[in-house]
Design a protein around this motif. Structure first.
Motif, PDB file in Angstrom:
ATOM      1  N   LEU A  16      33.162  67.566  47.700  1.00 47.52           N
ATOM      2  CA  LEU A  16      33.946  66.368  47.390  1.00 47.52           C
ATOM      3  C   LEU A  16      33.313  65.557  46.257  1.00 47.52           C
ATOM      4  O   LEU A  16      34.021  64.998  45.415  1.00 47.52           O
ATOM      5  CB  LEU A  16      34.112  65.507  48.636  1.00 47.52           C
ATOM      6  N   VAL A  25      42.851  64.391  51.481  1.00 46.38           N
ATOM      7  CA  VAL A  25      43.026  65.579  50.646  1.00 46.38           C
ATOM      8  C   VAL A  25      44.499  65.751  50.273  1.00 46.38           C
ATOM      9  O   VAL A  25      44.827  66.106  49.136  1.00 46.38           O
ATOM     10  CB  VAL A  25      42.450  66.828  51.344  1.00 46.38           C
ATOM     11  N   ALA A  55      38.559  69.961  46.714  1.00 49.32           N
ATOM     12  CA  ALA A  55      38.895  69.172  47.907  1.00 49.32           C
ATOM     13  C   ALA A  55      39.379  70.081  49.034  1.00 49.32           C
ATOM     14  O   ALA A  55      39.027  69.880  50.203  1.00 49.32           O
ATOM     15  CB  ALA A  55      39.951  68.129  47.564  1.00 49.32           C
ATOM     16  N   LEU A  57      38.380  60.401  47.657  1.00 51.38           N
ATOM     17  CA  LEU A  57      37.504  61.574  47.690  1.00 51.38           C
ATOM     18  C   LEU A  57      36.037  61.152  47.808  1.00 51.38           C
ATOM     19  O   LEU A  57      35.262  61.766  48.555  1.00 51.38           O
ATOM     20  CB  LEU A  57      37.718  62.445  46.450  1.00 51.38           C
ATOM     21  N   ALA A  96      36.431  71.794  50.458  1.00 50.68           N
ATOM     22  CA  ALA A  96      35.670  70.844  51.275  1.00 50.68           C
ATOM     23  C   ALA A  96      36.289  70.707  52.659  1.00 50.68           C
ATOM     24  O   ALA A  96      35.578  70.647  53.666  1.00 50.68           O
ATOM     25  CB  ALA A  96      35.617  69.486  50.582  1.00 50.68           C
ATOM     26  N   ALA A 106      33.532  61.944  50.867  1.00 52.59           N
ATOM     27  CA  ALA A 106      32.237  62.592  50.610  1.00 52.59           C
ATOM     28  C   ALA A 106      31.123  61.813  51.299  1.00 52.59           C
ATOM     29  O   ALA A 106      30.245  62.407  51.942  1.00 52.59           O
ATOM     30  CB  ALA A 106      31.981  62.686  49.106  1.00 52.59           C
TER      31      ALA A 106
END
Length: 190
Positions: free
Chosen positions: A92, A169, A73, A147, A76, A151
Motif C-alpha cells: 500500500l 481498495v 492495492a 491507501l 495488498a 497502510a
C-alpha cells in the motif's frame, strides 16, 4: 467416504455504503463524460485542436501510474487476507508512491496548460477538460490518503475490518476505472 469442502458464502466485497457512494460518484462522472463526448461530436475541430495541445505520452504515463497503484492495492488486499499485514502495508505504501507519480504529472500538466493561457475559460474543450480531469483529481487525492491510512493500519497491525479495507481498495479502483475511460476520451479519440 469423500466429503467435499463446504462452499464459502459469496458476498459483495466492501461495505454497502461504499458501493452506494461509488454508484453516486460514477453517475456524476457519467454525466460529465457524456457532456464531454456530446460536445466533442458537436465541435470536432475545436476538440481536435484542444487534444493536439495535450501530451498523450504524459496521459499514458498517468494511466499506467493509476493502474499500477490499483494492482498494488489489490495485491495488498490479498496479503491481508493471507494474514500478512506488514506485506500489505508495504504494498500500500508503494501504491501511494506510484499514485503520487500521477499527481505529480497531472499537476505539471495543469501548470503547463495554465502557463499557456489554456485555463478553464479558454474555450469549450478546456472548460470541459478542467472540469472533468479536475473532478477526477479531487478523487485521486482522498484515494491516496485512504491507501496511506490503510497502510498505516496494516503496519501497526491495528484491527482491520475486512469490509473497511476492501472499501478503501474499491474506492481506489473506482478512481482508476474512471481514468481508463477519461484517458482515451480526453487525450486520444477524435
Amino acid at each position: 467416504m469423500c466429503t467435499s469442502p463446504e462452499p464459502r458464502a459469496r458476498r459483495l466485497p466492501g461495505d454497502l455504503a461504499m458501493w452506494l457512494f461509488i454508484l453516486v460518484e460514477l453517475s456524476v462522472f457519467a454525466l460529465l463524460i457524456l457532456a464531454f463526448a456530446v460536445t466533442a461530436q458537436l465541435k470536432p475541430p475545436l476538440f481536435a485542436s484542444g487534444r493536439a495541445l495535450l501530451d498523450t505520452s504524459t496521459g499514458l504515463a498517468m494511466t499506467l501510474s493509476l493502474l499500477g497503484a490499483g494492482l498494488l492495492a489489490a495485491l495488498a488486499l490479498e496479503q491481508l487476507r493471507e494474514l500478512r499485514p506488514r506485506r500489505a502495508a508495504c504494498l500500500l505504501g508503494l501504491a501511494c508512491c506510484v499514485a503520487g507519480v500521477y499527481a505529480w504529472l497531472k499537476l505539471g500538466e495543469y501548470r503547463h496548460l495554465a502557463d499557456l493561457g489554456l485555463g478553464l475559460e479558454h474555450d469549450t474543450f478546456f472548460t470541459l477538460y478542467w472540469l472533468l480531469t479536475g473532478f477526477h483529481f479531487l478523487h485521486v487525492l482522498p484515494g491516496m490518503a485512504i491507501l496511506a491510512w490503510l497502510a498505516y493500519r496494516a503496519w501497526t497491525r491495528a484491527p482491520l475490518v475486512d469490509s473497511g479495507f476492501e472499501s478503501g481498495v474499491l474506492y481506489w479502483h473506482m478512481v482508476d476505472l474512471v481514468w481508463v475511460v477519461l484517458f482515451p476520451l480526453v487525450y486520444i479519440l477524435d
